[in-house]
Design a protein around this motif. Structure first.
Motif, mmCIF file in Angstrom:
data_model
loop_
_atom_site.group_PDB
_atom_site.id
_atom_site.type_symbol
_atom_site.label_atom_id
_atom_site.label_comp_id
_atom_site.label_asym_id
_atom_site.label_seq_id
_atom_site.Cartn_x
_atom_site.Cartn_y
_atom_site.Cartn_z
ATOM 1 N N LEU A 1 0.831 -1.202 0.000
ATOM 2 C CA LEU A 1 0.000 0.000 0.000
ATOM 3 C C LEU A 1 0.865 1.250 0.000
ATOM 4 O O LEU A 1 0.559 2.225 -0.707
ATOM 5 N N ARG A 2 1.934 1.227 0.763
ATOM 6 C CA ARG A 2 2.829 2.397 0.808
ATOM 7 C C ARG A 2 3.393 2.692 -0.576
ATOM 8 O O ARG A 2 3.479 3.853 -0.995
ATOM 9 N N ARG A 3 3.767 1.637 -1.299
ATOM 10 C CA ARG A 3 4.294 1.836 -2.649
ATOM 11 C C ARG A 3 3.202 2.338 -3.592
ATOM 12 O O ARG A 3 3.417 3.273 -4.369
ATOM 13 N N ALA A 4 2.020 1.721 -3.507
ATOM 14 C CA ALA A 4 0.929 2.111 -4.396
ATOM 15 C C ALA A 4 0.494 3.555 -4.159
ATOM 16 O O ALA A 4 0.089 4.253 -5.099
ATOM 17 N N ALA A 5 0.565 4.001 -2.901
ATOM 18 C CA ALA A 5 0.130 5.359 -2.570
ATOM 19 C C ALA A 5 1.145 6.416 -2.980
ATOM 20 O O ALA A 5 0.862 7.613 -2.897
ATOM 21 N N ARG A 6 2.334 5.999 -3.380
ATOM 22 C CA ARG A 6 3.375 6.909 -3.879
ATOM 23 C C ARG A 6 3.672 8.061 -2.905
ATOM 24 O O ARG A 6 3.771 9.227 -3.309
ATOM 25 N N GLY A 7 3.784 7.690 -1.631
ATOM 26 C CA GLY A 7 4.163 8.689 -0.635
ATOM 27 C C GLY A 7 3.020 9.463 -0.026
ATOM 28 O O GLY A 7 3.240 10.294 0.862
ATOM 29 N N SER A 8 1.790 9.223 -0.482
ATOM 30 C CA SER A 8 0.658 9.991 0.053
ATOM 31 C C SER A 8 0.090 9.393 1.332
ATOM 32 O O SER A 8 -0.726 10.028 1.999
ATOM 33 N N THR A 9 0.499 8.154 1.673
ATOM 34 C CA THR A 9 0.048 7.513 2.907
ATOM 35 C C THR A 9 1.227 7.349 3.853
ATOM 36 O O THR A 9 2.253 6.782 3.485
ATOM 37 N N PHE A 10 1.068 7.840 5.072
ATOM 38 C CA PHE A 10 2.082 7.680 6.111
ATOM 39 C C PHE A 10 1.818 6.347 6.798
ATOM 40 O O PHE A 10 0.754 6.139 7.398
#
Length: 325
Positions: A91-100
């Protein structure tokens, strides 16, 4: 029109103890949250971490049958439990930095793969984005105890002070509570309550076992003892709220951490077995003046209550407030 972006997801393996750590943190961070649970059917335990970090949304499809892990991605993800590690990375990768992404406990992969890792101090994990805690995060707070004290007043107010809570765990990977140990525990608690002139509020867990539970209940039964039988609403928070001292078996880091948040004396009851990690944890509690071994001797002391969940929540809020957080 795209769906509104959620504030926070809690991703857990569905185990109550693990999930409560996430919920305790989410409660104090203060963002609205929803829970996403991964069942043990998910193929998350045996897939290498590199797969999750390299494939992003494709990998999330493997977990989607157990939890709704589809965009829009949340601003904050709080995850715990081994099955959550892979999906959290994807999920962190898929969110491209938008999810902490905050991973509780030791993920057994490099901490640098997450935004923040929060392991227990006794695990010995270190890193630039690692914030160790003394013990476990939990949902016991000053406000929750205040509410529970009112809720359970009719049950516990009648008991003579000092009211001694007895929190009993049981068999685990590192500890054993057989009938002989149960009898020793009961004898020590009996000596404690006799010396104090007070009363007992006792709760056992499913791990205690029928035979050991029967030994303890038979030995401690009396007019000044409240022994929760497992029926009806769980009075656990009420027991903590009304306690003037707490006995907790050494097998549970979470129960000891919850006890340490109250500010009342904590007695650690020895079981059979143990491990270096548990010894480090209990040594830390002793060094902070929180806990002492249970030996039947009654004494009282004071200490600064342990409030690690609030400390980590403040750190998460601070990081979210930073540019790009």
């Amino acid at each position: 029109m795209s769906a509104e972006r959620p504030d926070c997801w809690v991703l857990s393996d569905g185990k109550a103890g693990t999930e409560n750590q996430c919920l305790g943190l989410a409660d104090l961070v203060g963002l609205p949250y929803t829970v996403r649970r991964l069942s043990r059917r998910a193929v998350t335990d045996w897939i290498p971490a590199g797969f999750w970090t390299a494939t992003g949304t494709l990998a999330l499809g493997l977990a989607a049958k157990d939890a709704d892990l589809t965009p829009p991605w949340p601003r904050l993800l709080i995850a715990a439990g081994r099955p959550s590690v892979g999906p959290a990375l994807a999920l962190r990768r898929a969110a491209r930095g938008s999810t902490f992404v905050v991973q509780l406990q030791d993920p057994r992969v490099p901490p640098s793969l997450f935004d923040l890792v929060v392991p227990p101090e006794h695990d010995g994990l270190h890193g630039a984005n690692v914030l160790p805690t003394v013990g476990a995060l939990h949902r016991v707070t000053k406000d929750s105890r205040k509410a529970a004290r009112t809720t359970w007043q009719a049950r516990f107010e009648r008991l003579p002070a000092p009211r001694i809570a007895v929190l009993i765990g049981g068999d685990s990977r590192h500890h054993r509570l057989d009938t002989a140990v149960a009898q020793r525990l009961a004898d020590q608690v009996s000596a404690l309550v006799k010396a104090s002139g007070g009363s007992l509020m006792v709760t056992a867990s499913r791990r205690t076992g029928t035979k050991s539970r029967a030994v303890i209940e038979r030995a401690l039964r009396g007019p000044a003892t409240d022994f929760w039988d497992g029926n009806g609403d769980n009075p656990y928070q009420g027991i903590l709220a009304w306690a003037d001292a707490i006995v907790v078996t050494e097998d549970s880091v979470t129960m000891a951490s919850e006890a340490a948040s109250t500010g009342v004396p904590v007695f650690i009851a020895a079981l059979e077995g143990g491990s270096a990690k548990f010894r480090r944890f209990h040594d830390t509690l002793a060094a902070r003046g929180i806990a002492r071994p249970l030996d039947g001797t009654w004494t009282t002391w004071t200490y600064r209550p342990l409030d690690e969940t609030a400390r980590i929540a403040a750190a998460v809020r601070e990081r979210l407030a930073q540019p790009g957080g």
